[in-house]
Design a protein around this motif. Structure first.
Motif, short mmCIF file in Angstrom:
data_model
loop_
_atom_site.label_atom_id
_atom_site.label_comp_id
_atom_site.label_asym_id
_atom_site.label_seq_id
_atom_site.Cartn_x
_atom_site.Cartn_y
_atom_site.Cartn_z
N GLY A 9 0.83 -1.20 0.00
CA GLY A 9 0.00 0.00 0.00
C GLY A 9 0.86 1.25 0.00
O GLY A 9 2.08 1.20 0.15
N GLN A 10 0.20 2.39 -0.16
CA GLN A 10 0.93 3.67 -0.19
C GLN A 10 1.76 3.84 1.09
O GLN A 10 1.25 3.68 2.19
N ALA A 15 3.83 9.02 -0.49
CA ALA A 15 2.90 10.15 -0.33
C ALA A 15 3.57 11.50 -0.50
O ALA A 15 2.91 12.46 -0.91
N VAL A 16 4.86 11.60 -0.21
CA VAL A 16 5.50 12.92 -0.23
C VAL A 16 6.65 13.06 -1.23
O VAL A 16 7.08 14.18 -1.49
N ALA A 17 7.14 11.96 -1.79
CA ALA A 17 8.27 12.05 -2.73
C ALA A 17 7.82 12.77 -4.00
O ALA A 17 6.81 12.42 -4.60
N LYS A 18 8.57 13.80 -4.39
CA LYS A 18 8.24 14.57 -5.58
C LYS A 18 9.52 14.96 -6.32
O LYS A 18 10.55 15.22 -5.70
N GLY A 20 11.80 13.51 -7.85
CA GLY A 20 13.03 12.76 -7.65
C GLY A 20 13.82 13.15 -6.42
O GLY A 20 14.97 12.73 -6.26
N ILE A 21 13.24 13.94 -5.53
CA ILE A 21 13.93 14.35 -4.30
C ILE A 21 13.56 13.36 -3.19
O ILE A 21 12.38 13.17 -2.88
N ASP A 22 14.56 12.75 -2.61
CA ASP A 22 14.35 11.77 -1.54
C ASP A 22 13.98 12.50 -0.25
O ASP A 22 14.77 13.29 0.27
N PRO A 23 12.76 12.23 0.30
CA PRO A 23 12.35 12.91 1.53
C PRO A 23 12.98 12.32 2.80
O PRO A 23 12.66 12.74 3.90
N LEU A 24 13.87 11.34 2.62
CA LEU A 24 14.62 10.74 3.74
C LEU A 24 13.70 10.12 4.78
O LEU A 24 13.80 10.40 5.98
N ILE A 25 12.84 9.23 4.31
CA ILE A 25 11.98 8.43 5.20
C ILE A 25 12.46 6.98 5.06
O ILE A 25 12.09 6.28 4.13
N TYR A 26 13.32 6.56 5.98
CA TYR A 26 13.94 5.24 5.91
C TYR A 26 12.93 4.15 6.27
O TYR A 26 12.15 4.31 7.21
N ASP A 27 12.95 3.07 5.49
CA ASP A 27 12.04 1.93 5.69
C ASP A 27 10.62 2.43 5.97
O ASP A 27 10.01 2.12 6.99
N ASN A 87 16.47 4.74 -2.85
CA ASN A 87 16.00 5.82 -1.99
C ASN A 87 16.06 5.37 -0.53
O ASN A 87 16.18 4.18 -0.24
N SER A 88 15.89 6.32 0.36
CA SER A 88 15.93 6.01 1.80
C SER A 88 14.89 4.97 2.20
O SER A 88 15.15 4.14 3.07
N CYS A 89 13.73 4.99 1.56
CA CYS A 89 12.67 4.05 1.94
C CYS A 89 13.05 2.61 1.67
O CYS A 89 12.43 1.69 2.21
#
Length: 180
Positions: A9-10, A15-18, A20-27, A87-89
């Motif tokens: 799921g989302q 929800a916030v990545a735009k 190509g900038i990594d919002p740094l939300i790991y896992d 990415n961080s995720c």
């Protein structure tokens, strides 16, 4: 007997990545919308007769698998079909931390560092080279073919499933995997 691929799921990252900038939300965990998508998917899989679930150890996949299948079929966690690290995720967590977060599942068989290892950027994200990623995708098909419990559901990730199917799945989309 069929194999079903289910994208998570989302996530908070989705929800916030735009741009190509990594919002740094790991896992990244699921958002409220992601949890609702998983709840809708639970209704859709009800009549598929799924007898076994294999999910990626990334939190968004684990949360999706638990919302869809908890208390209905066995869930196994495997790292073979984790997302491509870009990415961080896509940076995972130690099995001990995952066990604390999800005590109903077994993570003991995972390596301490089960996601891609390599040179890291300034945020600690090691970008997985495409050749390594595609080799991992190719190696996953024989694992699916060897699975004896069917119907089988694989809960995983967009880029991994896109490499398998040739198209990107939407969040919580269910696609039947046709072996060639």
């Amino acid at each position: 007997m069929p194999i079903y691929l289910i994208r998570h799921g989302q996530s908070e990252f989705n929800a916030v990545a735009k741009d190509g900038i990594d919002p740094l939300i790991y896992d990244a965990p699921l958002t409220a919308l992601g949890r609702a998508q998983a709840d809708e998917a639970r209704e859709k899989v009800r009549d598929l007769g799924i007898e076994q679930v294999i999910c990626s150890p990334l939190t968004r996949a684990v949360q999706t698998a638990l919302r869809i299948f908890e208390d209905t079929v066995p869930i196994t966690v495997e790292a073979h079909h984790r997302e491509m690290v870009c990415n961080s995720c896509d940076v995972g967590r130690h099995p001990r931390v995952l066990t604390q977060a999800f005590p109903m599942l077994n993570f003991d068989h995972l390596d301490d560092h089960w996601w891609h290892r390599g040179p890291e950027n300034e945020h600690g994200v090691p970008h997985e080279p495409l050749d390594i990623f595609h080799a991992r995708v190719r190696a996953f098909t024989p694992i699916l073919e060897a699975a004896t419990t069917r119907p089988l559901a694989i809960v995983g990730h967009g880029l991994f499933f896109e490499a398998m199917l040739g198209r990107m799945l939407n969040n919580c989309e269910i696609a039947q995997f046709i072996q060639e």
